[in-house]
Design an enzyme around this catalytic site. Sequence first.
Site, PDB file in Angstrom:
ATOM      1  N   TYR A 243       5.238   7.222  -4.096  1.00 57.79           N
ATOM      2  CA  TYR A 243       5.305   7.739  -5.384  1.00 57.79           C
ATOM      3  C   TYR A 243       6.797   7.958  -6.011  1.00 57.79           C
ATOM      4  CZ  TYR A 243       0.554   7.209  -5.593  1.00 57.79           C
ATOM      5  OH  TYR A 243      -1.079   6.921  -5.733  1.00 57.79           O
TER       6      TYR A 243
ATOM      7  N   GLU B   9      -3.464   9.524   3.695  1.00 61.83           N
ATOM      8  CA  GLU B   9      -2.466  10.817   3.416  1.00 61.83           C
ATOM      9  C   GLU B   9      -2.880  12.082   3.887  1.00 61.83           C
ATOM     10  OE1 GLU B   9      -1.492  11.400  -0.762  1.00 61.83           O
ATOM     11  OE2 GLU B   9      -0.806   9.506  -1.067  1.00 61.83           O
TER      12      GLU B   9
ATOM     13  N   ASN C 260       1.879   4.684   1.119  1.00 61.15           N
ATOM     14  CA  ASN C 260       1.749   5.112  -0.340  1.00 61.15           C
ATOM     15  C   ASN C 260       2.978   5.812  -0.698  1.00 61.15           C
ATOM     16  OD1 ASN C 260      -0.998   4.681  -0.034  1.00 61.15           O
ATOM     17  ND2 ASN C 260      -1.705   6.726  -0.458  1.00 61.15           N
TER      18      ASN C 260
ATOM     19  N   ARG D 177      -9.398  -1.659  -2.807  1.00 60.89           N
ATOM     20  CA  ARG D 177      -9.366  -0.409  -1.743  1.00 60.89           C
ATOM     21  C   ARG D 177      -9.993   0.685  -2.309  1.00 60.89           C
ATOM     22  NH1 ARG D 177      -5.268   3.921  -1.062  1.00 60.89           N
ATOM     23  NH2 ARG D 177      -5.812   4.668   1.131  1.00 60.89           N
TER      24      ARG D 177
ATOM     25  N   GLU E 145      -0.887   2.284  -2.016  1.00 62.94           N
ATOM     26  CA  GLU E 145      -0.862   2.960  -3.330  1.00 62.94           C
ATOM     27  C   GLU E 145       0.670   3.142  -4.001  1.00 62.94           C
ATOM     28  OE1 GLU E 145      -2.690   6.967  -3.611  1.00 62.94           O
ATOM     29  OE2 GLU E 145      -4.241   6.530  -2.431  1.00 62.94           O
TER      30      GLU E 145
ATOM     31  N   HIS F  60     -10.993  10.032   2.106  1.00 66.42           N
ATOM     32  CA  HIS F  60     -10.142  10.256   1.171  1.00 66.42           C
ATOM     33  C   HIS F  60     -10.185  11.510   0.770  1.00 66.42           C
ATOM     34  CE1 HIS F  60      -7.032   8.125  -1.984  1.00 66.42           C
ATOM     35  NE2 HIS F  60      -7.114   9.425  -2.112  1.00 66.42           N
TER      36      HIS F  60
HETATM   37  C1  FCB Z   1      -2.528  10.332  -3.949  1.00 62.68           C
HETATM   38  C2  FCB Z   1      -3.570   9.956  -3.579  1.00 62.68           C
HETATM   39  C3  FCB Z   1      -4.427   9.470  -4.725  1.00 62.68           C
HETATM   40  C4  FCB Z   1      -4.045   9.764  -6.254  1.00 62.68           C
HETATM   41  C5  FCB Z   1      -2.373   9.629  -6.333  1.00 62.68           C
HETATM   42  C6  FCB Z   1      -1.725   9.806  -7.455  1.00 62.68           C
HETATM   43  O1  FCB Z   1      -1.550  11.124  -3.210  1.00 62.68           O
HETATM   44  O2  FCB Z   1      -3.980   9.545  -2.528  1.00 62.68           O
HETATM   45  O3  FCB Z   1      -5.763   9.876  -4.618  1.00 62.68           O
HETATM   46  O4  FCB Z   1      -4.275  10.938  -6.552  1.00 62.68           O
HETATM   47  O5  FCB Z   1      -1.804  10.364  -5.321  1.00 62.68           O
END
Ligand code: FCB
Length: 477
Positions: free
Chosen positions: A311, A181, A309, A92, A382, A136
């Site tokens: 985290y 995002e 995505n 990607r 992600e 992006h």
């Molecule tokens: C996300 C972004 C990516 C990267 C990660 C850590 O928010 O999409 O570009 O910076 O975080």
Amino acid sequence: MSNPATPPVVGVLDEPAPLTFPPGFLWGAATAAYQIEGAAAEGGRTPSIWDTFSHTEGKTVAGHTGDVACDHYHRLTDDVRLMAELGLKSYRFSVSWPRVQPGGSGPANAEGLDFYRRLIDELLANGIEPWLTLYHWDLPQELEEAGGWPARDTAARFADYTQLVADALGDRVKYWTTLNEPWCSAFLGYGSGVHAPGRSDGAAAVHAGHHLMLGHGLAVQALRAARPDAQLGVTVNLYPVNPASDSPADVDAARRIDGLANRFFLDPLLRGEYPADLVADLAKVTDFGHVRDGDLATIATPLDVVGVNYYSRHVVAAPVPGEEPEQYWRAPSSWPGSEDVRFVTRGFPVTDMGWEIDAPGLVETLRRVHEEYTDLPLYVTENGSAFVDAVVDGQVDDADRLAYFDAHLRAAHEAISVGVPLRGYFAWSLMDNFEWAWGYTKRFGMIHVDYDSQIRIPKSSARWYAEVIRRNGLAAQ
Ligand code: FCB
């Protein structure tokens, strides 16, 4: 004895089963144009808002810019070879808007498109499925000067750009993501201003969020007409949001932040409406007069896939009178109308970004999207972590990053086992890169990059991931 005895049945049953993923599960890794390409002024590329922002004093750590980054523009063949060595099924990447349409309007720049043609051809030659993200975060600077995402016309410009990319690359790309995002583009770019273009205006952020989604809807329509067989999607960054206690005030704080972080995007994109409570929360910020008849239907144009995505998780609490909110986010706030909500930490282990590691949150997030919003196939587009790495004897043993991936892949498997149609997973990131306002100080890569020599070293996590891909699953724990 000639024939070895059959192993005892009990022993076999005692062995924990390996976690196998469904056949055809799309194992990938992700990057973004400005974070890796470099060659900022080559091949006819003009500045994006990230060039301007990173070249503005005080905006990025140590004044780092993406001018050179990982020099991927000049090293794409070697980089694809590394991907092939990992056994990636998909890669990607994002297209840099000002590289293929300098200035954000007018005709395509053939030289810019050629770079992506070469990249895609190289991927296909190596059996790697290209997954193309159109946006992006690198808006052409001219479009920011014309008003940026808070201006409605930017959505139309995005649709034009999409058309041009679809015409040029559509014959060889199956998977398309419109936006990456949009929360970050809108609320970090125009709310807190910690991302490009660095504006701090709550109403502008809300308007930007709407026009990003409008641009997405128009882009999906353009792509659908140009490439009826393509798989079209959008990528949202989602967080479970929990109240710090069950007090009504904390519960309400969680509702508000969930509204801004998640439902602001999920509801229009997948239901064609803004949540009423969010509109009420934002009443002091905007009257939603920027939303025109028909916009929400455009925004909810049917998709084929949804990208998530993931985290970490947000845990929030109500304001305490006389006490400053915990400044997890740099002021001014990224949360228009809810600036006083406090983001609290729970003492969990954190990554180098300070983000708490919370793999069960991935299961919750995927289940929520599936159970509350859509039956569409989902992809984790992600997931990953920054940690401080040490190169020792030419090796990087990133046990902490490997453990993060392992825990989140177990969570992804759990989501599948409870019925989530998760079809793929993209590690963030293929290689260390320009981490936006943090510059090169945060390393998310499975491949280590020495920015002086541009030497790449696959870390332990990369070798482990290659093995996960090879066996289509994880070893028993
Ligand atoms: C996300 C972004 C990516 C990267 C990660 C850590 O928010 O999409 O570009 O910076 O975080």
